[in-house]
Enzyme design. Structure first.
Site, mmCIF file in Angstrom:
data_model
loop_
_atom_site.group_PDB
_atom_site.id
_atom_site.type_symbol
_atom_site.label_atom_id
_atom_site.label_comp_id
_atom_site.label_asym_id
_atom_site.label_seq_id
_atom_site.Cartn_x
_atom_site.Cartn_y
_atom_site.Cartn_z
ATOM 1 N N LYS A 259 59.589 -2.277 -8.799
ATOM 2 C CA LYS A 259 59.181 -3.440 -8.000
ATOM 3 C C LYS A 259 57.680 -3.411 -7.746
ATOM 4 O O LYS A 259 57.087 -2.352 -7.548
ATOM 5 C CB LYS A 259 59.940 -3.489 -6.676
ATOM 6 C CG LYS A 259 59.715 -2.303 -5.748
ATOM 7 C CD LYS A 259 60.595 -2.391 -4.514
ATOM 8 C CE LYS A 259 60.406 -1.172 -3.607
ATOM 9 N NZ LYS A 259 61.335 -1.167 -2.473
ATOM 10 N N ALA B 108 67.804 -5.278 3.996
ATOM 11 C CA ALA B 108 68.568 -5.553 2.766
ATOM 12 C C ALA B 108 67.878 -6.530 1.821
ATOM 13 O O ALA B 108 68.479 -6.943 0.831
ATOM 14 C CB ALA B 108 69.975 -6.057 3.092
ATOM 15 N N GLY B 109 66.630 -6.880 2.074
ATOM 16 C CA GLY B 109 65.929 -7.807 1.199
ATOM 17 C C GLY B 109 65.726 -7.245 -0.196
ATOM 18 O O GLY B 109 66.067 -7.887 -1.208
ATOM 19 N N ARG C 254 54.657 -5.223 -5.314
ATOM 20 C CA ARG C 254 54.448 -5.988 -4.085
ATOM 21 C C ARG C 254 53.056 -6.603 -4.078
ATOM 22 O O ARG C 254 52.075 -5.941 -4.409
ATOM 23 C CB ARG C 254 54.599 -5.086 -2.848
ATOM 24 C CG ARG C 254 55.975 -4.486 -2.660
ATOM 25 C CD ARG C 254 56.001 -3.633 -1.392
ATOM 26 N NE ARG C 254 57.240 -2.909 -1.228
ATOM 27 C CZ ARG C 254 58.326 -3.372 -0.605
ATOM 28 N NH1 ARG C 254 58.293 -4.597 -0.098
ATOM 29 N NH2 ARG C 254 59.407 -2.628 -0.491
#
Length: 339
Positions: A204, A236-237, A206
């Site tokens: 991921k 939980a995103g 950001r």
């Protein structure tokens, strides 16, 4: 040899259900009643915490069961005050059983003029008279080095492996363990080894804190039953976005196994609306009504493992033996038949 007849358990208000489950499990194993020490832990009108221990604990080996979950500050203060009360009552040894160690995510300085709060918490616990820590799945293993006292860090992965082999026994050839970020690869690899499954990673990126701009799957997940493994699920995103990415890349199903279900804010709503089939968490943090009512969330018990770890500490025997299936399997025999 221990000088007392039985280990003594005491609980704060953070997770009394877990404390009672540990006491019941120890009673089963020892063939004698192992109850919780009669204690009053309450708050005055101004929210100050007061503790009174009603039983004699002089010379006893005490185990304080208290995760420092939300509200973290209240539960941490309860733990410190209970430890102080026991020390002033001449307890022989005080072990803090902290299934979820709060402030563990603040384990390093990420930028200038920020604290290392996990180290501060370690200092406070030691100063309160605690002589040993028993915890589970620390967010960062180096936190053990913040203490100058023994720290036993248990792992949920052996229990998760038992659960996976039971729930997915007809699909083990199609399993894929997934780490939701590069930092969690070691944890995911450990579980992958236990169930002999391949490993994939969701990378991921950001743009700014709290917002995931892009996710890329490293590894072929086409047609696989993917299991995302992590230590903490907060809002939980990231978890739900990782599940969507895996489905988009061709995964047949996505499930998640998380050690500590913090599940704050919109977490439960996100999980209910997500493409994940299920989320499995442990009972290290007491589940509120919303979490307990969610059909997608399932809770596996840690009491059998924690109870055995407490007895091993009390007896002076190995705690790391609980990492092995041949040792842990019989402890969970009633819950997970051998498969």
């Amino acid at each position: 040899m221990p000088s007392t007849s039985e280990p003594k358990l005491i609980s704060g208000n953070a997770n009394p259900a877990l404390a009672k489950a540990i006491a019941r499990r120890m009673s089963m194993h020892r063939g004698v009643n192992v109850g919780l020490v009669d204690t009053r832990v309450e708050r005055f009108n101004d929210a100050e915490i007061f503790v009174e221990v009603y039983e004699n604990v002089r010379g006893e080996d005490m185990f304080v069961i208290q995760p420092t979950s939300n509200p973290a500050n209240d539960n941490l203060m309860e733990l410190l005050i209970i430890a102080d009360a026991l020390r002033r009552s001449s307890a022989k040894r005080i072990t803090a059983v902290i299934p979820y160690f709060g402030y563990a995510r603040q384990d390093r300085r990420t930028k200038a003029r920020t604290p290392i709060t996990a180290k501060l918490v370690a200092n406070m616990l030691t100063e309160a008279g605690i002589e040993r820590i028993l915890t589970m799945d620390l967010h960062a293993a180096q936190i053990q080095g913040f203490f100058d006292i023994p720290v036993d860090n248990l792992y949920a992965s052996p229990v998760f492996a038992l659960d996976i082999r039971t729930v997915f026994q007809d699909r083990m050839d199609d399993m894929m363990i997934v780490s939701p970020d590069v930092g969690g690869v070691a944890r995911a690899r450990e579980l992958a080894k236990r169930i002999h499954a391949p490993l994939s990673i969701v990378d991921k990126r950001r743009e700014k804190p709290g917002e995931v701009a892009e996710m890329t799957v490293i590894g072929d997940v086409t047609g696989k039953t993917c299991i995302i493994v992590d230590d903490i699920c907060d809002t939980a995103g990231t978890l739900c976005k990782a599940a969507e990415t895996l489905i988009r890349e061709g995964a047949a199903e996505v499930h998640a196994y998380i050690s500590h279900g913090v599940l704050s804010g919109p977490a439960v709503e996100r999980i209910e609306a997500s493409v994940m089939k299920s989320l499995v968490i442990t009972d290290s943090i007491a589940a509120n009504g919303t979490v307990a009512a969610c059909d997608k969330i399932r809770i596996v018990p840690t009491a059998p493992m924690l109870a055995q770890a407490i007895m091993n500490i009390w007896n002076g025997t190995s705690v790391s033996s609980l990492f092995e299936p041949k040792t842990l399997g019989p402890i969970y025999e009633g819950l997970y038949p051998e498969v």
